[in-house]
Design a protein around this motif. Structure first.
Motif, PDB file in Angstrom:
ATOM      1  N   UNK A 104      -2.484 -22.712   2.166  1.00 16.60           N
ATOM      2  CA  UNK A 104      -3.013 -21.352   2.233  1.00 16.60           C
ATOM      3  C   UNK A 104      -1.816 -20.406   2.194  1.00 16.60           C
ATOM      4  N   UNK A 105      -1.723 -19.580   1.154  1.00 17.92           N
ATOM      5  CA  UNK A 105      -0.621 -18.625   1.027  1.00 17.92           C
ATOM      6  C   UNK A 105      -1.062 -17.269   1.565  1.00 17.92           C
ATOM      7  N   UNK A 106      -0.275 -16.719   2.473  1.00 12.72           N
ATOM      8  CA  UNK A 106      -0.515 -15.377   3.000  1.00 12.72           C
ATOM      9  C   UNK A 106       0.586 -14.453   2.484  1.00 12.72           C
ATOM     10  N   UNK A 107       0.203 -13.365   1.858  1.00 13.35           N
ATOM     11  CA  UNK A 107       1.154 -12.449   1.224  1.00 13.35           C
ATOM     12  C   UNK A 107       1.659 -11.430   2.245  1.00 13.35           C
ATOM     13  N   UNK A 108       2.955 -11.533   2.583  1.00 14.48           N
ATOM     14  CA  UNK A 108       3.597 -10.580   3.489  1.00 14.48           C
ATOM     15  C   UNK A 108       4.676  -9.776   2.777  1.00 14.48           C
ATOM     16  N   UNK A 109       4.604  -9.730   1.456  1.00 15.69           N
ATOM     17  CA  UNK A 109       5.674  -9.077   0.700  1.00 15.69           C
ATOM     18  C   UNK A 109       5.756  -7.577   0.969  1.00 15.69           C
ATOM     19  N   UNK A 110       4.665  -6.977   1.416  1.00 11.99           N
ATOM     20  CA  UNK A 110       4.689  -5.541   1.705  1.00 11.99           C
ATOM     21  C   UNK A 110       5.098  -5.240   3.141  1.00 11.99           C
ATOM     22  N   UNK A 111       5.290  -6.283   3.950  1.00 13.11           N
ATOM     23  CA  UNK A 111       5.663  -6.078   5.355  1.00 13.11           C
ATOM     24  C   UNK A 111       7.141  -5.689   5.450  1.00 13.11           C
ATOM     25  N   UNK A 112       7.485  -4.824   6.379  1.00 21.86           N
ATOM     26  CA  UNK A 112       8.883  -4.415   6.532  1.00 21.86           C
ATOM     27  C   UNK A 112       9.707  -5.505   7.206  1.00 21.86           C
ATOM     28  N   UNK A 113      11.008  -5.336   7.186  1.00 20.99           N
ATOM     29  CA  UNK A 113      11.898  -6.242   7.923  1.00 20.99           C
ATOM     30  C   UNK A 113      11.496  -6.216   9.394  1.00 20.99           C
ATOM     31  N   UNK A 114      11.356  -7.398   9.983  1.00 16.87           N
ATOM     32  CA  UNK A 114      10.935  -7.485  11.379  1.00 16.87           C
ATOM     33  C   UNK A 114       9.939  -8.599  11.568  1.00 16.87           C
ATOM     34  N   UNK A 115       8.970  -8.377  12.440  1.00 18.52           N
ATOM     35  CA  UNK A 115       7.996  -9.405  12.781  1.00 18.52           C
ATOM     36  C   UNK A 115       6.584  -8.918  12.475  1.00 18.52           C
ATOM     37  N   UNK A 116       5.866  -9.669  11.641  1.00 17.64           N
ATOM     38  CA  UNK A 116       4.473  -9.345  11.339  1.00 17.64           C
ATOM     39  C   UNK A 116       3.588  -9.802  12.487  1.00 17.64           C
ATOM     40  N   UNK A 117       2.537  -9.047  12.751  1.00 19.69           N
ATOM     41  CA  UNK A 117       1.652  -9.352  13.858  1.00 19.69           C
ATOM     42  C   UNK A 117       0.358 -10.017  13.431  1.00 19.69           C
ATOM     43  N   UNK A 118      -0.471 -10.342  14.416  1.00 22.13           N
ATOM     44  CA  UNK A 118      -1.732 -11.034  14.164  1.00 22.13           C
ATOM     45  C   UNK A 118      -2.676 -10.195  13.309  1.00 22.13           C
ATOM     46  N   UNK A 119      -2.678  -8.891  13.488  1.00 23.22           N
ATOM     47  CA  UNK A 119      -3.576  -8.041  12.705  1.00 23.22           C
ATOM     48  C   UNK A 119      -3.264  -8.118  11.221  1.00 23.22           C
ATOM     49  N   UNK A 120      -1.978  -8.194  10.888  1.00 20.52           N
ATOM     50  CA  UNK A 120      -1.617  -8.314   9.471  1.00 20.52           C
ATOM     51  C   UNK A 120      -2.106  -9.640   8.899  1.00 20.52           C
ATOM     52  N   UNK A 121      -2.042 -10.708   9.690  1.00 17.17           N
ATOM     53  CA  UNK A 121      -2.549 -11.995   9.209  1.00 17.17           C
ATOM     54  C   UNK A 121      -4.066 -11.944   9.026  1.00 17.17           C
ATOM     55  N   UNK A 122      -4.753 -11.317   9.966  1.00 21.51           N
ATOM     56  CA  UNK A 122      -6.216 -11.217   9.839  1.00 21.51           C
ATOM     57  C   UNK A 122      -6.595 -10.409   8.597  1.00 21.51           C
ATOM     58  N   UNK A 123      -5.819  -9.372   8.310  1.00 19.29           N
ATOM     59  CA  UNK A 123      -6.080  -8.591   7.105  1.00 19.29           C
ATOM     60  C   UNK A 123      -5.907  -9.455   5.856  1.00 19.29           C
ATOM     61  N   UNK A 124      -4.948 -10.354   5.868  1.00 19.51           N
ATOM     62  CA  UNK A 124      -4.749 -11.268   4.750  1.00 19.51           C
ATOM     63  C   UNK A 124      -5.906 -12.258   4.640  1.00 19.51           C
ATOM     64  N   UNK A 125      -6.410 -12.758   5.773  1.00 18.94           N
ATOM     65  CA  UNK A 125      -7.575 -13.646   5.729  1.00 18.94           C
ATOM     66  C   UNK A 125      -8.727 -12.943   5.012  1.00 18.94           C
ATOM     67  N   UNK A 126      -8.942 -11.676   5.362  1.00 17.95           N
ATOM     68  CA  UNK A 126     -10.026 -10.912   4.742  1.00 17.95           C
ATOM     69  C   UNK A 126      -9.775 -10.720   3.248  1.00 17.95           C
ATOM     70  N   UNK A 127      -8.526 -10.437   2.903  1.00 10.92           N
ATOM     71  CA  UNK A 127      -8.215 -10.157   1.491  1.00 10.92           C
ATOM     72  C   UNK A 127      -8.443 -11.372   0.617  1.00 10.92           C
ATOM     73  N   UNK A 128      -8.010 -12.559   1.089  1.00 13.46           N
ATOM     74  CA  UNK A 128      -8.131 -13.759   0.259  1.00 13.46           C
ATOM     75  C   UNK A 128      -9.474 -14.462   0.456  1.00 13.46           C
TER      76      UNK A 128
END
Length: 266
Positions: A104-128
Motif C-alpha cells: 500500500x503506497x501512501x503519497x506524502x510528497x506534498x508534506x513539508x520537512x518534519x513529521x507527518x501525523x495520523x490525520x495526513x495518513x487518514x486523508x491518504x486512506x480516503x484518497x486511495x
C-alpha cells in the motif's frame, strides 16, 4: 509479472554518505593470486595460476559499510535492548512471512520537512480508497529518494510522528517502509521541536514505538513514484540473514500482475 525495483544503490562513489562506504576490488588476476594463497594457507593445496587463461581467476569485492546503508530492514533490536513485549528480536530471527505481502503506497510528497501525523495518513486512506490491514506492507512515498547521494537526503525529508506510527500498527501493519533516510523526521527538526517544547515524545517516536510494539521499518527505498497504482501489487523485501544484527540489507521489489487484453492478441 512485472518487477519494479524499489531498492536504492549502495555506491561507494556517492557524493555524500553519512557513514562512508568503502569498496575494495581485487581484479581477476589479483583474485587468482589471492585464491592460490588461500588454498595454500588453509588447505595445503598448491596451484600455479599461470596455467589459467590470462592468469586470471575471479574478481573479489570487499565492502565496508553499516547494515543501515542502502535499502535495509530495521529489526526490533535496533530500537533498544528492552521491549514491553519481551526480548527484541534480531534481523535473523524474524519470520520471513513479514517481508512479503500486499503493498500500500501512501503519497506524502506534498508534506513539508518534519513529521507527518495520523490525520495526513487518514486523508491518504480516503484518497486511495483503501485502509491497510494485517499482512500489508505500507510504503511511504515522500520523494526523498531523488536527493540520494547528496547531503540534503539526510536533512530534507518527511517522517512519521508517534500517533501516525501507532495508527498503522493499530491496523495490523508489521512492516512500514519509506524512501527517506529515516522513518522519523530529520535530526534537526526533531531536536528543534524538543528544544522549543521540552516534549521528549518528539524524539525518534517512530523508532521508539518499536520498544512497545514489535514491528520493522524499511528505510531508504526508491522508485515508489514509478508504481502505477497505490495498491494491487505484492512487495518482497527479505532482509539478509545477519546473525545478531539490528538490521539487514534488502533488495526490495514490487511484483505487479500484467493483465493481457485478449483483443490485443494476434
Amino acid at each position: 509479472m512485472r518487477i519494479v525495483d524499489l531498492s536504492s544503490t549502495v555506491d561507494a562513489s556517492a557524493e555524500w554518505e553519512a557513514n562512508p562506504v568503502e569498496h575494495r576490488i581485487l581484479s581477476p588476476a589479483e583474485g587468482a593470486a589471492h585464491m592460490a594463497r588461500q588454498m595454500r594457507e588453509n588447505w595445503s593445496v598448491d596451484f600455479d595460476v599461470s596455467v589459467l587463461p590470462d592468469g586470471e581467476l575471479l574478481s573479489l569485492d570487499t565492502f565496508t559499510l553499516t547494515s543501515h546503508t542502502g535499502t535495509h530492514v530495521d529489526a526490533p533490536s535496533h530500537y533498544g535492548t528492552r521491549a514491553a513485549y519481551g526480548v527484541p528480536r534480531h534481523i535473523d530471527a524474524l519470520p520471513l512471512e513479514w517481508f512479503t505481502g500486499p503493498g500500500v503506497v501512501l503519497d506524502l510528497t506534498a508534506a513539508p520537512v518534519g513529521a507527518a501525523g495520523a490525520d495526513r495518513l487518514r486523508a491518504e486512506f480516503d484518497r486511495i480508497g483503501a485502509v491497510p490491514g494485517p499482512g500489508d506492507i505500507v510504503l511511504l512515498h515522500t520523494g526523498a529518494d531523488r536527493l540520494a547521494g547528496s547531503a540534503k537526503y539526510f536533512t530534507d525529508f518527511t517522517g512519521l510522528d508517534g500517533p501516525a506510527t501507532e495508527l498503522l500498527l493499530d491496523l495490523g501493519v508489521r512492516v512500514i517502509g519509506t524512501d527517506a533516510f529515516s522513518l522519523d523526521a530529520p535530526f534537526a527538526d526533531m531536536i528543534d521541536r524538543y528544544h522549543r517544547t521540552g516534549d521528549r515524545s518528539v524524539l525518534w517516536p517512530a523508532h521508539f514505538t518499536g520498544r512497545r510494539r514489535e514491528y520493522c521499518q524499511i528505510e531508504r527505498l526508491a522508485n515508489l513514484g514509478t508504481l502505477p497504482r497505490p495498491t494491487g501489487f505484492t512487495v518482497c523485501c527479505f532482509p539478509v540473514k545477519l546473525r545478531g544484527a539490528g538490521a539487514g540489507w534488502a533488495r526490495a521489489v514490487a511484483l505487479l500482475e500484467e493483465t493481457e487484453d485478449p483483443k490485443e492478441k494476434p
